[in-house]
Design an enzyme around this catalytic site. Sequence first.
Site, PDB file in Angstrom:
ATOM      1  N   LYS A 169       0.843  -1.202   0.000  1.00 59.62           N
ATOM      2  CA  LYS A 169       0.000   0.000   0.000  1.00 59.62           C
ATOM      3  C   LYS A 169       0.878   1.252   0.000  1.00 59.62           C
ATOM      4  O   LYS A 169       0.679   2.162  -0.782  1.00 59.62           O
ATOM      5  CB  LYS A 169      -0.908  -0.040   1.238  1.00 59.62           C
ATOM      6  CG  LYS A 169      -1.890   1.086   1.341  1.00 59.62           C
ATOM      7  CD  LYS A 169      -2.829   0.837   2.520  1.00 59.62           C
ATOM      8  CE  LYS A 169      -3.704   2.067   2.767  1.00 59.62           C
ATOM      9  NZ  LYS A 169      -4.610   1.889   3.902  1.00 59.62           N
ATOM     10  N   LYS A 228       7.712  -0.749  12.240  1.00 59.39           N
ATOM     11  CA  LYS A 228       8.261  -0.333  10.950  1.00 59.39           C
ATOM     12  C   LYS A 228       9.415   0.648  11.130  1.00 59.39           C
ATOM     13  O   LYS A 228      10.264   0.770  10.264  1.00 59.39           O
ATOM     14  CB  LYS A 228       7.168   0.296  10.086  1.00 59.39           C
ATOM     15  CG  LYS A 228       6.120  -0.708   9.639  1.00 59.39           C
ATOM     16  CD  LYS A 228       5.230  -0.135   8.552  1.00 59.39           C
ATOM     17  CE  LYS A 228       4.229  -1.171   8.075  1.00 59.39           C
ATOM     18  NZ  LYS A 228       3.443  -0.742   6.929  1.00 59.39           N
ATOM     19  N   GLY A 264      -4.927  -2.446   5.208  1.00 57.53           N
ATOM     20  CA  GLY A 264      -4.134  -3.580   4.719  1.00 57.53           C
ATOM     21  C   GLY A 264      -4.806  -4.918   4.973  1.00 57.53           C
ATOM     22  O   GLY A 264      -4.926  -5.763   4.075  1.00 57.53           O
ATOM     23  N   ARG A 265      -5.294  -5.111   6.188  1.00 59.63           N
ATOM     24  CA  ARG A 265      -5.887  -6.417   6.536  1.00 59.63           C
ATOM     25  C   ARG A 265      -7.293  -6.578   5.976  1.00 59.63           C
ATOM     26  O   ARG A 265      -7.927  -7.612   6.182  1.00 59.63           O
ATOM     27  CB  ARG A 265      -5.857  -6.609   8.043  1.00 59.63           C
ATOM     28  CG  ARG A 265      -6.530  -5.495   8.839  1.00 59.63           C
ATOM     29  CD  ARG A 265      -6.172  -5.578  10.311  1.00 59.63           C
ATOM     30  NE  ARG A 265      -6.654  -4.442  11.073  1.00 59.63           N
ATOM     31  CZ  ARG A 265      -6.048  -3.262  11.155  1.00 59.63           C
ATOM     32  NH1 ARG A 265      -4.930  -3.062  10.502  1.00 59.63           N
ATOM     33  NH2 ARG A 265      -6.528  -2.297  11.894  1.00 59.63           N
ATOM     34  N   GLU A 321      10.578  -4.646   4.558  1.00 55.20           N
ATOM     35  CA  GLU A 321      10.664  -6.036   4.105  1.00 55.20           C
ATOM     36  C   GLU A 321      10.346  -6.138   2.610  1.00 55.20           C
ATOM     37  O   GLU A 321      11.068  -6.775   1.832  1.00 55.20           O
ATOM     38  CB  GLU A 321       9.669  -6.926   4.869  1.00 55.20           C
ATOM     39  CG  GLU A 321       9.993  -7.120   6.334  1.00 55.20           C
ATOM     40  CD  GLU A 321       9.357  -6.061   7.229  1.00 55.20           C
ATOM     41  OE1 GLU A 321       9.057  -4.941   6.721  1.00 55.20           O
ATOM     42  OE2 GLU A 321       9.183  -6.341   8.422  1.00 55.20           O
ATOM     43  N   HIS A 366      -5.268 -34.089  17.094  1.00 55.18           N
ATOM     44  CA  HIS A 366      -4.209 -34.970  17.579  1.00 55.18           C
ATOM     45  C   HIS A 366      -3.132 -34.197  18.315  1.00 55.18           C
ATOM     46  O   HIS A 366      -2.036 -34.713  18.536  1.00 55.18           O
ATOM     47  CB  HIS A 366      -3.623 -35.768  16.416  1.00 55.18           C
ATOM     48  CG  HIS A 366      -4.654 -36.649  15.780  1.00 55.18           C
ATOM     49  ND1 HIS A 366      -4.793 -37.978  16.097  1.00 55.18           N
ATOM     50  CD2 HIS A 366      -5.649 -36.351  14.906  1.00 55.18           C
ATOM     51  CE1 HIS A 366      -5.807 -38.481  15.420  1.00 55.18           C
ATOM     52  NE2 HIS A 366      -6.350 -37.502  14.689  1.00 55.18           N
TER      53      HIS A 366
HETATM   54  C1  G6Q Z   1      -2.525  -4.053   7.853  1.00 59.64           C
HETATM   55  C2  G6Q Z   1      -1.300  -3.508   8.390  1.00 59.64           C
HETATM   56  C3  G6Q Z   1      -0.035  -4.147   7.900  1.00 59.64           C
HETATM   57  C4  G6Q Z   1       0.347  -3.795   6.465  1.00 59.64           C
HETATM   58  C5  G6Q Z   1       1.781  -4.228   6.212  1.00 59.64           C
HETATM   59  C6  G6Q Z   1       2.228  -3.951   4.795  1.00 59.64           C
HETATM   60  O1  G6Q Z   1      -3.630  -3.692   8.158  1.00 59.64           O
HETATM   61  O2  G6Q Z   1      -1.266  -2.140   8.283  1.00 59.64           O
HETATM   62  O3  G6Q Z   1      -0.060  -5.537   8.030  1.00 59.64           O
HETATM   63  O4  G6Q Z   1      -0.527  -4.407   5.567  1.00 59.64           O
HETATM   64  O5  G6Q Z   1       2.619  -3.608   7.128  1.00 59.64           O
HETATM   65  O6  G6Q Z   1       2.104  -2.604   4.497  1.00 59.64           O
HETATM   66  P1  G6Q Z   1       2.265  -2.124   3.020  1.00 59.64           P
HETATM   67  O7  G6Q Z   1       1.182  -2.700   2.212  1.00 59.64           O
HETATM   68  O8  G6Q Z   1       2.203  -0.624   3.073  1.00 59.64           O
HETATM   69  O9  G6Q Z   1       3.612  -2.619   2.537  1.00 59.64           O
END
Ligand code: G6Q
Length: 546
Positions: A211, A510, A273-274, A217, A390
């Site tokens: 986003k 971050k 994001g989620r 990462e 299990h």
């Molecule tokens: C989701 C969070 C988080 C995010 C990641 C990746 O709700 O904000 O999990 O999706 O940190 O972020 P970017 O899409 O900006 O790389």
Amino acid sequence: MSAGAAGPLREAPAWGRLQAHFAEVRKHHLRDLFAEDKARGERLVADGAGLFLDFSKNRVTDETVMLLGELARERGVEERREAMFRGEHINVSEDRAVLHVALRMPRERSLIADGVDVVKEVHETLDRMGAFCERVRDGEWRGHTGKAIRNVVNIGIGGSDLGPVMAYEALRHYSRREMTFRFVSNIDGTDFVEATRDLDPQETLFIVSSKTFTTLETMTNARSARDWSLAGLGGEEEAVAKHFVAVSTNADAVTEFGIDTDNMFGFWDWVGGRYSMDSAIGLSTMIAVGPDRFGELLAGFHAMDEHFRTAPFEANLPVILGLLTVWYVEFFGTRTQAVLPYDQYLKRFPAYLQQLTMESNGKHVTLAGDRVDYATGPVYWGEPGTNGQHSFYQLIHQGTEIIPADFIGFTHPLNPLGEHHDLLTANVFAQTEALAFGKTAEQVAAEGTPDQLVPHRVFEGNRPSNTLLLEQLTPYALGSLVALYEHSVFVQGTVWSINSFDQWGVELGKVLAKKVASQLGSDTEPAQDHDSSTNALIGRYRAARR
Ligand code: G6Q
């Protein structure tokens, strides 16, 4: 009442009534509740959007359901739900609308948020995604050396990874089998190396999903991917154009990375994001299953959205599910919630839900910024059945904690094979029955168990569970299931008066590592400007790496 303006939770009239009611309900065993009320198993159920929920094996009565519904009303769930669907800025700490529901609205709908018809924009993006996916799937989109794309690697993390990987696994049955899909998220180089070691760069397309397009990462993995591609494609910079696409809201950063914005698929700041697997973040899903199946996924999401928006609380699946979680967390003091899908394709579903639920409701201040004086989001966890049976089910059956569990089953298998499916489903029903009813000392003794073993073999029962039953794991069913949990999270967050849509705890991570990273790699001795533990660990690592 304006959205989010509910007063202190413990002062809600329904809260007081629930407390008094809890003192009574807690004394009852599910055995008695079922014995006294023969229709219970047929009455305490709800269905909608292709999903059937049996919640009769919960520690509730009709009065509990009624009181929880009252609590939801008093806490403004209806008003806040409407505010979300209208595109108001209910994410107050980031001053944003929360409009994942617009991602799956049908083309003919219109929703104006901040002066823009977001549904129109959504469909423009879906159309572009569809055209691109068809070109890749048909082999029309060629790599730099003229070969068709056979491998797709999604690079992203958190919300830009968990949805795509979960959806790919869940819908693998419908996926283009001649193609390989991989997902790279971890900054641990192993993730990238293992994901690409057997791939041919000439046939590999990377989707950089971020986003912000600044996440450490993802950008580190994307740079390694570019190096890997260039090394395998003769080092010509223009090769990148055919092997990289971006999914992002940050066009400048995408351009700076070297990806043409023609090959970028956008989304919007009102998609968390989620909550983004059904936005352009789902590009890998769409390549895997095709635009039509992706459309079915969106239709499933939308059907649950409509159910959530219109069904009365007492018959509203996400409202019931969310309120049951509140009931257990607040009154029974439970701290975890198990989610147990009896479908191998849903193996990543619990991991996906962990982010959805815990990043959303792992908050300790209210919308107004006050510290809460009650518990909020529980830990969600789980594994597919029957495997979990299990291992950790022991604790659910006989441990000292109550762990409410959602069992998810399907009436029709995607891979019919002899008796497998009946046996799988028998385990769903048998487990929930055993959890609810247990086995008394008398029953154990009557089986001829030696006296000294009887206490070990007693199952107290009275352990709550939901059974979610769907017809088949189709894209539609997956959409409906995910939306169910999205809105359940919303209901919980609204009752708790917290902001389910920000994530300051994740933002912290971050920035934290950046300073330490520069100190680990610096040629000169770094300043000892941390605590003694962190300073010593940095020193030890540097010494080991010298
Ligand atoms: C989701 C969070 C988080 C995010 C990641 C990746 O709700 O904000 O999990 O999706 O940190 O972020 P970017 O899409 O900006 O790389």
